[in-house]
Design a protein around this motif. Structure first.
Motif, PDB file in Angstrom:
ATOM      1  N   UNK A  62     -45.051-111.477 -16.880  1.00 18.27           N
ATOM      2  CA  UNK A  62     -44.035-112.102 -17.245  1.00 18.27           C
ATOM      3  C   UNK A  62     -43.265-111.868 -18.578  1.00 18.27           C
ATOM      4  N   UNK A  63     -44.005-110.521 -19.125  1.00 27.47           N
ATOM      5  CA  UNK A  63     -43.338-110.154 -20.079  1.00 27.47           C
ATOM      6  C   UNK A  63     -44.010-109.028 -20.953  1.00 27.47           C
ATOM      7  N   UNK A  64     -43.489-108.301 -21.801  1.00 28.08           N
ATOM      8  CA  UNK A  64     -44.297-107.067 -22.617  1.00 28.08           C
ATOM      9  C   UNK A  64     -43.547-107.437 -23.846  1.00 28.08           C
ATOM     10  N   UNK A  65     -44.367-107.265 -24.874  1.00 25.93           N
ATOM     11  CA  UNK A  65     -43.678-107.253 -26.216  1.00 25.93           C
ATOM     12  C   UNK A  65     -44.228-106.174 -27.256  1.00 25.93           C
ATOM     13  N   UNK A  66     -43.562-105.806 -28.106  1.00 30.94           N
ATOM     14  CA  UNK A  66     -43.688-104.796 -29.050  1.00 30.94           C
ATOM     15  C   UNK A  66     -44.072-105.331 -30.565  1.00 30.94           C
ATOM     16  N   UNK A  70     -43.658-114.989 -23.008  1.00 32.52           N
ATOM     17  CA  UNK A  70     -44.008-114.088 -24.100  1.00 32.52           C
ATOM     18  C   UNK A  70     -43.034-114.507 -25.148  1.00 32.52           C
ATOM     19  N   UNK A  71     -42.106-115.164 -25.142  1.00 31.36           N
ATOM     20  CA  UNK A  71     -41.152-115.476 -26.111  1.00 31.36           C
ATOM     21  C   UNK A  71     -40.370-114.272 -26.648  1.00 31.36           C
ATOM     22  N   UNK A  72     -40.411-113.232 -25.894  1.00 29.96           N
ATOM     23  CA  UNK A  72     -39.650-111.971 -26.264  1.00 29.96           C
ATOM     24  C   UNK A  72     -38.397-112.161 -26.685  1.00 29.96           C
ATOM     25  N   UNK A  73     -37.630-112.675 -25.816  1.00 31.16           N
ATOM     26  CA  UNK A  73     -36.173-112.871 -26.017  1.00 31.16           C
ATOM     27  C   UNK A  73     -35.866-113.760 -27.380  1.00 31.16           C
ATOM     28  N   UNK A  74     -36.369-115.025 -27.520  1.00 34.45           N
ATOM     29  CA  UNK A  74     -36.029-115.752 -28.704  1.00 34.45           C
ATOM     30  C   UNK A  74     -36.538-115.207 -29.881  1.00 34.45           C
ATOM     31  N   UNK A  75     -37.785-114.471 -29.925  1.00 28.82           N
ATOM     32  CA  UNK A  75     -38.246-113.706 -31.148  1.00 28.82           C
ATOM     33  C   UNK A  75     -37.254-112.462 -31.466  1.00 28.82           C
ATOM     34  N   UNK A  87     -36.468-123.721 -26.699  1.00 28.85           N
ATOM     35  CA  UNK A  87     -37.287-123.093 -25.590  1.00 28.85           C
ATOM     36  C   UNK A  87     -37.949-124.484 -24.959  1.00 28.85           C
ATOM     37  N   UNK A  88     -37.816-124.600 -23.654  1.00 27.93           N
ATOM     38  CA  UNK A  88     -38.672-125.533 -22.955  1.00 27.93           C
ATOM     39  C   UNK A  88     -39.613-124.703 -22.104  1.00 27.93           C
ATOM     40  N   UNK A  89     -40.796-125.025 -22.600  1.00 23.21           N
ATOM     41  CA  UNK A  89     -41.987-124.307 -21.984  1.00 23.21           C
ATOM     42  C   UNK A  89     -43.073-125.377 -21.494  1.00 23.21           C
ATOM     43  N   UNK A  90     -43.176-125.588 -20.214  1.00 23.79           N
ATOM     44  CA  UNK A  90     -44.166-126.576 -19.679  1.00 23.79           C
ATOM     45  C   UNK A  90     -45.739-126.605 -20.289  1.00 23.79           C
ATOM     46  N   UNK A  91     -45.928-125.181 -20.562  1.00 17.43           N
ATOM     47  CA  UNK A  91     -47.501-125.076 -20.683  1.00 17.43           C
ATOM     48  C   UNK A  91     -47.758-124.765 -21.978  1.00 17.43           C
ATOM     49  N   UNK A  92     -48.402-125.779 -22.971  1.00 15.41           N
ATOM     50  CA  UNK A  92     -48.446-125.372 -24.435  1.00 15.41           C
ATOM     51  C   UNK A  92     -49.481-124.500 -24.687  1.00 15.41           C
ATOM     52  N   UNK A  93     -50.244-123.891 -23.533  1.00 15.48           N
ATOM     53  CA  UNK A  93     -51.210-122.934 -23.921  1.00 15.48           C
ATOM     54  C   UNK A  93     -50.565-121.650 -23.914  1.00 15.48           C
ATOM     55  N   UNK A  94     -49.235-121.524 -22.931  1.00 12.84           N
ATOM     56  CA  UNK A  94     -48.421-120.233 -22.949  1.00 12.84           C
ATOM     57  C   UNK A  94     -47.897-119.954 -24.459  1.00 12.84           C
ATOM     58  N   UNK A  95     -47.513-121.370 -25.100  1.00  9.49           N
ATOM     59  CA  UNK A  95     -46.877-120.964 -26.532  1.00  9.49           C
ATOM     60  C   UNK A  95     -48.043-120.515 -27.510  1.00  9.49           C
ATOM     61  N   UNK A  96     -49.172-121.282 -27.229  1.00  6.80           N
ATOM     62  CA  UNK A  96     -50.285-120.627 -28.200  1.00  6.80           C
ATOM     63  C   UNK A  96     -50.428-119.333 -27.901  1.00  6.80           C
ATOM     64  N   UNK A  97     -50.591-118.908 -26.824  1.00  8.16           N
ATOM     65  CA  UNK A  97     -50.976-117.102 -26.431  1.00  8.16           C
ATOM     66  C   UNK A  97     -49.985-116.268 -26.940  1.00  8.16           C
ATOM     67  N   UNK A  98     -48.629-116.731 -26.994  1.00  4.33           N
ATOM     68  CA  UNK A  98     -47.616-116.204 -27.541  1.00  4.33           C
ATOM     69  C   UNK A  98     -47.458-115.959 -28.986  1.00  4.33           C
ATOM     70  N   UNK A  99     -48.160-116.979 -29.512  1.00  2.00           N
ATOM     71  CA  UNK A  99     -48.258-116.879 -31.021  1.00  2.00           C
ATOM     72  C   UNK A  99     -49.398-116.182 -31.418  1.00  2.00           C
ATOM     73  N   UNK A 100     -50.480-116.344 -30.775  1.00  5.25           N
ATOM     74  CA  UNK A 100     -51.714-115.307 -31.171  1.00  5.25           C
ATOM     75  C   UNK A 100     -51.494-114.050 -30.675  1.00  5.25           C
ATOM     76  N   UNK A 101     -50.818-113.632 -29.603  1.00  9.65           N
ATOM     77  CA  UNK A 101     -50.883-112.177 -28.922  1.00  9.65           C
ATOM     78  C   UNK A 101     -49.745-111.426 -28.808  1.00  9.65           C
ATOM     79  N   UNK A 102     -48.526-112.370 -29.064  1.00 12.76           N
ATOM     80  CA  UNK A 102     -47.219-111.666 -28.900  1.00 12.76           C
ATOM     81  C   UNK A 102     -46.220-111.827 -30.038  1.00 12.76           C
TER      82      UNK A 102
END
Length: 500
Positions: free
Chosen positions: A260-264, A302-307, A320-335
């Motif tokens: 679903x995405x790659x972040x630098x 990964x929230x790459x574009x809004x970041x 951002x409308x993201x149905x899964x709050x865990x995806x957001x948590x993972x984006x915060x922790x790892x992306x």
């Protein structure tokens, strides 16, 4: 055990446990074959086939004397426990070979589901006729009510198991933990059946020894490496470190089996995937020259574009409308996504757009289940809703994935969008590897055409995006049976499937 209420309780318990396995099956298959209409259709069909075969065998066993039938029931439950506990390992062992040998994805899904989940359902289907027969024999004066109670217990057990799997077990224990609980339930039913048959004797001792097999399998499954970094109510989420060095962190996110995405970690502007490049570059191109703009993104990932928009100083307010709050948590922790940099709503995007009377300059659709966008987010009715939430000269953008040898999805989404928007453009990355069967496109729709026909996105890996010529796009549509997708009819899985 021959009391009617006990038989009813046992029947309900087995039915509940077997339906828990059915729900877990879909989640376990997702990292290997995705979560699609075909996946759930295969799971339901295979489980029902297993139940049917189990009921037939159980009916034959039910003709035996009650004690002997109960012993058979106990052994069936131990086998159900063993095959349920072993499903984790069998799936891992067979998934690669099955997917490799069977190129047709639907055939691979059906075969894999059959290999892993038929036997647990088969053995779980054996007790129903045995217990029902005993209930009728032990209560001949109430045979009709006894039989009705057993059927009702099976139905209620199935309902309870479905609800428990979806709302309790998977959320709290994960797939493997849930199967471990089911394994323990089957073993408990087996022991009860042995005791009810003959009391404590050699059969119970043999059963106790045999139960070590599923117990060991279940214990080993709990300690095996989990393929998911996090398992949420929606996805198996995996974070893969693909950093070229410790000083250059780069992470990749996989939801189920789709990247679903790659972040630098160092460069927020780096768009390391074609779809990320087009989402970012085409949004900036459409908003170029504006002092301020509002963006609504469907699907966080990964929230790459809004970041990138925020960290690179774009004059934008992002929702951002993201149905899964865990995806957001993972984006915060790892992306490297800062949740305070955007307004994040954990809800379905269509619901958000419908209930909030807010206007946007850009609406960007990037939500996927498997490789298909959710059906309710690709219909004429949804496009009408999105258009009503756009400011004048705003733009609706949407990522499209399609098979190069088909392009039925691309054609159908284009004609559907044309029902709503005055201008519908399709953009692509010209550097696409022709050996790859699938290709990513980006739709840009609105009241006016884009001012350019190509863009260049600078960064660590400079990329280009070009607008497909109107004549070429029309040729794609004319050569296919493009359909207008509606809330009533949006067969996205069939359009993406092979041979459909």
């Amino acid at each position: 055990m021959h009391k009617l209420w006990v038989l009813v309780a046992i029947q309900a318990t087995v039915a509940a446990a077997s339906l828990v396995v059915e729900i877990v099956a879909g989640r376990m298959l997702a990292p290997y074959v995705g979560m699609s209409l075909y996946t759930w259709t295969s799971v339901i069909a295979v489980v029902l086939a297993g139940f049917s075969a189990g009921h037939w065998v159980g009916g034959r066993l039910a003709e035996w004397p009650a004690d002997r039938a109960l012993r058979a029931n106990a052994w069936a439950m131990l086998l159900a426990a063993a095959t349920t506990a072993g499903a984790v390992f069998l799936l891992r062992i067979t998934a690669g070979p099955v997917i490799t040998v069977l190129e047709d994805p639907v055939a691979a899904i059906v075969a894999l589901t059959m290999l892993v989940f038929f036997l647990p359902s088969f053995f779980a289907g054996i007790p129903a006729p045995i217990l029902s027969q005993i209930a009728v024999m032990r209560h001949p004066e109430r045979s009709g009510r006894a039989l009705g109670a057993m059927f009702a217990a099976g139905a209620w057990g199935a309902i309870i198991g479905t609800l428990a799997a979806g709302f309790v077990f998977i959320s709290w224990l994960g797939s493997v933990g849930t199967l471990t609980v089911v394994t323990a339930v089957y073993i408990a039913v087996a022991f009860y059946s042995f005791i009810a048959a003959n009391g404590v004797n050699r059969w119970l001792v043999q059963g106790a020894v045999a139960s070590l097999v599923p117990l060991v399998l279940a214990g080993a499954a709990l300690y095996r490496p989990d393929p998911c970094t996090r398992e949420s109510d929606y996805f198996c989420i995996r974070v893969v470190d693909i950093s070229p060095s410790a000083a250059e962190p780069v992470h990749l996110m996989v939801l189920d089996h789709l990247v679903h995405g790659i972040s630098d970690g160092l460069d927020a502007s780096a768009m390391l995937t074609p779809h990320g490049m087009m989402q970012d570059g085409l949004s900036r191109m459409r908003m170029d020259g504006r002092d301020h703009w509002d963006g609504f993104i469907i699907g966080g990932g990964t929230y790459t574009v809004p970041r990138a928009w925020v960290e690179m100083g774009e004059p934008v307010d992002v929702t951002v409308a993201e149905v899964d709050p865990v995806v957001t948590d993972v984006a915060r922790e790892s992306f490297w996504f800062d949740p305070d940099s955007a307004r994040v709503v954990h809800a379905d995007a269509r619901i958000v757009l419908a209930r909030e009377d807010t206007q946007y300059d850009i609406i960007l659709g990037d939500a996927f289940t498997d490789i298909a966008a959710p059906p309710h987010l690709i219909t004429r009715e949804f496009f009408d809703l999105a258009a009503s939430r756009l400011n004048p000269d705003g733009a609706f953008l949407m990522t499209i994935i399609d098979h190069m040898d088909r392009l039925d999805v691309l054609a159908s989404l284009t004609v559907t969008a044309r029902e709503v928007f005055d201008v519908v453009e399709i953009w692509a990355d010209p550097s696409h590897d022709s050996s790859q069967a699938r290709r990513v496109f980006l739709m840009v729709a609105g009241d006016s055409p884009s001012p350019v026909s190509q863009i260049r996105h600078e960064g660590p890996e400079p990329r280009q995006a070009v607008r497909i010529a109107a004549a070429s796009l029309q040729g794609i549509i004319d050569d296919r049976k493009a359909i207008v997708l509606t809330d009533d009819f949006a067969p996205i899985d069939r359009l993406l499937g092979r041979g459909g």
